[in-house]
Design a protein around this motif. Sequence first.
Motif, PDB file in Angstrom:
ATOM      1  N   ALA A  64       0.835  -1.207   0.000  1.00 54.68           N
ATOM      2  CA  ALA A  64       0.000   0.000   0.000  1.00 54.68           C
ATOM      3  C   ALA A  64       0.866   1.253   0.000  1.00 54.68           C
ATOM      4  O   ALA A  64       0.580   2.227  -0.714  1.00 54.68           O
ATOM      5  N   ILE A  65       1.925   1.248   0.789  1.00 57.66           N
ATOM      6  CA  ILE A  65       2.833   2.398   0.840  1.00 57.66           C
ATOM      7  C   ILE A  65       3.473   2.632  -0.520  1.00 57.66           C
ATOM      8  O   ILE A  65       3.547   3.765  -1.007  1.00 57.66           O
ATOM      9  N   ARG A  66       3.930   1.561  -1.140  1.00 60.60           N
ATOM     10  CA  ARG A  66       4.575   1.704  -2.446  1.00 60.60           C
ATOM     11  C   ARG A  66       3.591   2.210  -3.499  1.00 60.60           C
ATOM     12  O   ARG A  66       3.950   3.021  -4.364  1.00 60.60           O
ATOM     13  N   HIS A  67       2.349   1.746  -3.422  1.00 60.45           N
ATOM     14  CA  HIS A  67       1.358   2.189  -4.401  1.00 60.45           C
ATOM     15  C   HIS A  67       1.004   3.660  -4.189  1.00 60.45           C
ATOM     16  O   HIS A  67       0.932   4.439  -5.153  1.00 60.45           O
ATOM     17  N   LEU A  68       0.784   4.047  -2.941  1.00 57.33           N
ATOM     18  CA  LEU A  68       0.403   5.426  -2.648  1.00 57.33           C
ATOM     19  C   LEU A  68       1.523   6.410  -2.954  1.00 57.33           C
ATOM     20  O   LEU A  68       1.274   7.514  -3.445  1.00 57.33           O
ATOM     21  N   ALA A  69       2.754   6.010  -2.648  1.00 56.13           N
ATOM     22  CA  ALA A  69       3.898   6.909  -2.892  1.00 56.13           C
ATOM     23  C   ALA A  69       4.236   7.001  -4.365  1.00 56.13           C
ATOM     24  O   ALA A  69       4.856   7.965  -4.819  1.00 56.13           O
ATOM     25  N   GLY A  70       3.843   5.983  -5.144  1.00 49.95           N
ATOM     26  CA  GLY A  70       4.060   6.003  -6.584  1.00 49.95           C
ATOM     27  C   GLY A  70       5.473   5.633  -6.960  1.00 49.95           C
ATOM     28  O   GLY A  70       6.342   5.398  -6.123  1.00 49.95           O
ATOM     29  N   GLY A  71       5.724   5.563  -8.269  1.00 55.01           N
ATOM     30  CA  GLY A  71       7.052   5.264  -8.777  1.00 55.01           C
ATOM     31  C   GLY A  71       7.334   3.783  -8.821  1.00 55.01           C
ATOM     32  O   GLY A  71       6.473   2.937  -8.559  1.00 55.01           O
ATOM     33  N   SER A  72       8.562   3.459  -9.150  1.00 57.15           N
ATOM     34  CA  SER A  72       9.000   2.067  -9.273  1.00 57.15           C
ATOM     35  C   SER A  72      10.471   1.976  -8.927  1.00 57.15           C
ATOM     36  O   SER A  72      11.263   2.840  -9.282  1.00 57.15           O
ATOM     37  N   ASP A  73      10.841   0.904  -8.214  1.00 63.20           N
ATOM     38  CA  ASP A  73      12.252   0.710  -7.882  1.00 63.20           C
ATOM     39  C   ASP A  73      13.074   0.325  -9.094  1.00 63.20           C
ATOM     40  O   ASP A  73      14.262   0.585  -9.167  1.00 63.20           O
ATOM     41  N   ALA A  74      12.442  -0.335 -10.060  1.00 62.18           N
ATOM     42  CA  ALA A  74      13.200  -0.856 -11.197  1.00 62.18           C
ATOM     43  C   ALA A  74      13.374   0.216 -12.257  1.00 62.18           C
ATOM     44  O   ALA A  74      12.403   0.766 -12.764  1.00 62.18           O
ATOM     45  N   PRO A  75      14.614   0.561 -12.618  1.00 60.24           N
ATOM     46  CA  PRO A  75      14.816   1.545 -13.683  1.00 60.24           C
ATOM     47  C   PRO A  75      14.406   0.977 -15.026  1.00 60.24           C
ATOM     48  O   PRO A  75      14.686  -0.172 -15.327  1.00 60.24           O
ATOM     49  N   THR A  76      13.692   1.779 -15.808  1.00 60.18           N
ATOM     50  CA  THR A  76      13.290   1.320 -17.125  1.00 60.18           C
ATOM     51  C   THR A  76      14.443   1.493 -18.103  1.00 60.18           C
ATOM     52  O   THR A  76      15.396   2.223 -17.842  1.00 60.18           O
ATOM     53  N   LEU A  77      14.344   0.802 -19.250  1.00 61.01           N
ATOM     54  CA  LEU A  77      15.385   0.946 -20.267  1.00 61.01           C
ATOM     55  C   LEU A  77      15.474   2.387 -20.721  1.00 61.01           C
ATOM     56  O   LEU A  77      16.558   2.938 -20.872  1.00 61.01           O
ATOM     57  N   GLN A  78      14.288   2.996 -20.887  1.00 61.70           N
ATOM     58  CA  GLN A  78      14.288   4.400 -21.321  1.00 61.70           C
ATOM     59  C   GLN A  78      14.965   5.276 -20.271  1.00 61.70           C
ATOM     60  O   GLN A  78      15.748   6.165 -20.597  1.00 61.70           O
ATOM     61  N   GLY A  79      14.653   5.012 -18.987  1.00 62.72           N
ATOM     62  CA  GLY A  79      15.257   5.802 -17.931  1.00 62.72           C
ATOM     63  C   GLY A  79      16.759   5.628 -17.889  1.00 62.72           C
ATOM     64  O   GLY A  79      17.509   6.588 -17.701  1.00 62.72           O
ATOM     65  N   CYS A  80      17.220   4.385 -18.050  1.00 62.14           N
ATOM     66  CA  CYS A  80      18.661   4.142 -18.026  1.00 62.14           C
ATOM     67  C   CYS A  80      19.354   4.835 -19.187  1.00 62.14           C
ATOM     68  O   CYS A  80      20.409   5.449 -19.025  1.00 62.14           O
ATOM     69  N   LEU A  81      18.752   4.724 -20.361  1.00 55.87           N
ATOM     70  CA  LEU A  81      19.347   5.352 -21.534  1.00 55.87           C
ATOM     71  C   LEU A  81      19.373   6.861 -21.381  1.00 55.87           C
ATOM     72  O   LEU A  81      20.365   7.524 -21.681  1.00 55.87           O
ATOM     73  N   THR A  82      18.235   7.394 -20.863  1.00 56.56           N
ATOM     74  CA  THR A  82      18.172   8.838 -20.661  1.00 56.56           C
ATOM     75  C   THR A  82      19.214   9.289 -19.663  1.00 56.56           C
ATOM     76  O   THR A  82      19.908  10.285 -19.862  1.00 56.56           O
ATOM     77  N   GLY A  83      19.357   8.524 -18.578  1.00 60.44           N
ATOM     78  CA  GLY A  83      20.341   8.873 -17.560  1.00 60.44           C
ATOM     79  C   GLY A  83      21.752   8.822 -18.104  1.00 60.44           C
ATOM     80  O   GLY A  83      22.559   9.725 -17.865  1.00 60.44           O
ATOM     81  N   CYS A  84      22.072   7.750 -18.826  1.00 61.68           N
ATOM     82  CA  CYS A  84      23.422   7.616 -19.372  1.00 61.68           C
ATOM     83  C   CYS A  84      23.725   8.725 -20.369  1.00 61.68           C
ATOM     84  O   CYS A  84      24.821   9.284 -20.385  1.00 61.68           O
ATOM     85  N   LEU A  85      22.727   9.032 -21.211  1.00 65.49           N
ATOM     86  CA  LEU A  85      22.917  10.104 -22.177  1.00 65.49           C
ATOM     87  C   LEU A  85      23.070  11.449 -21.474  1.00 65.49           C
ATOM     88  O   LEU A  85      23.841  12.304 -21.912  1.00 65.49           O
ATOM     89  N   SER A  86      22.327  11.606 -20.356  1.00 69.14           N
ATOM     90  CA  SER A  86      22.439  12.853 -19.600  1.00 69.14           C
ATOM     91  C   SER A  86      23.836  13.015 -19.033  1.00 69.14           C
ATOM     92  O   SER A  86      24.404  14.114 -19.049  1.00 69.14           O
ATOM     93  N   VAL A  87      24.398  11.926 -18.509  1.00 70.93           N
ATOM     94  CA  VAL A  87      25.756  11.991 -17.966  1.00 70.93           C
ATOM     95  C   VAL A  87      26.753  12.325 -19.065  1.00 70.93           C
ATOM     96  O   VAL A  87      27.653  13.146 -18.889  1.00 70.93           O
ATOM     97  N   ALA A  88      26.597  11.678 -20.241  1.00 70.00           N
ATOM     98  CA  ALA A  88      27.500  11.951 -21.355  1.00 70.00           C
ATOM     99  C   ALA A  88      27.383  13.407 -21.792  1.00 70.00           C
ATOM    100  O   ALA A  88      28.397  14.071 -22.053  1.00 70.00           O
ATOM    101  N   ALA A  89      26.144  13.905 -21.841  1.00 70.04           N
ATOM    102  CA  ALA A  89      25.936  15.302 -22.233  1.00 70.04           C
ATOM    103  C   ALA A  89      26.548  16.245 -21.204  1.00 70.04           C
ATOM    104  O   ALA A  89      27.135  17.273 -21.552  1.00 70.04           O
ATOM    105  N   LEU A  90      26.410  15.884 -19.922  1.00 70.03           N
ATOM    106  CA  LEU A  90      26.972  16.721 -18.880  1.00 70.03           C
ATOM    107  C   LEU A  90      28.500  16.786 -18.981  1.00 70.03           C
ATOM    108  O   LEU A  90      29.100  17.848 -18.843  1.00 70.03           O
TER     109      LEU A  90
END
Length: 254
Positions: A64-90
């Motif tokens: 219930a806590i996880r549902h109410l707080a929202g989000g997900s512990d597992a990083p999505t492929l899109q999120g990982c790619l976006t993060g990696c690209l963000s680091v490279a851009a930075l």
Amino acid sequence: MSVDEPTPRATTDGLTRISFYSVLSGLPRLAPLPFVDDWARDFLRRRLLRELVATRPFELSEPAIRHLAGGSDAPTLQGCLTGCLSVAALKTALYIVKVVARSIFRKILFFLAVKDVVDTAAETWQIGFLLRLALDRGDLTRDEPVAVGRVRAAIEATCAEVDTRIIEGHLFRLLRRSPRQLLHAARRLGRTLTSLRRRSRETGGRADTESASLGLDNDPFLGHVADELGHDMATDTAYLRELETVYLRNLGIA
């Protein structure tokens, strides 16, 4: 209770603590942690909800806590790619800073980084306020899946409808004053969360990881920002009233 007025506690109690966790949830955006920052945001939102529930005469289950707080512990492929690209851009941007126009680009990069912090923190503040409102109103009085789902749906719809510009404005004013302290707090939190993330993966997300100390409750800078933001938001009664009115409508009451 009239929907034209905020709940009796909506403008007085608890806004500082909501503000504290909101700022914490945004700080990982300052660190190049593409696989950790989304997890950290969700982790901190769950901690906030646990504190809100701690004084209530009932408990919420972990699902219930996880549902109410929202989000997900597992990083999505899109999120990982976006993060990696963000680091490279930075890294590329930082190289340009050194070679071309150091002072100008540093200011631009810092502004963009703080904007990312502010966006995440403002979203967390809105969610935290609405969760506290649901608890104060008695919309959640026990760990019941239908009530949990109903409240979560109303919160999501409300956040989609009511923008966060007022919260963002207060946050920008507070955070841009002390860039060094902001970066220092982000580094401290980043180290702690990286360690907790590792332990969580090793223990399968055991509860003691979720409740482990962050070591930042007495941080003077974060305490000051949380106090100021809590005070500023408490005086924005029209905005709080709008949040409540829209939430009630999405809950099917108004």
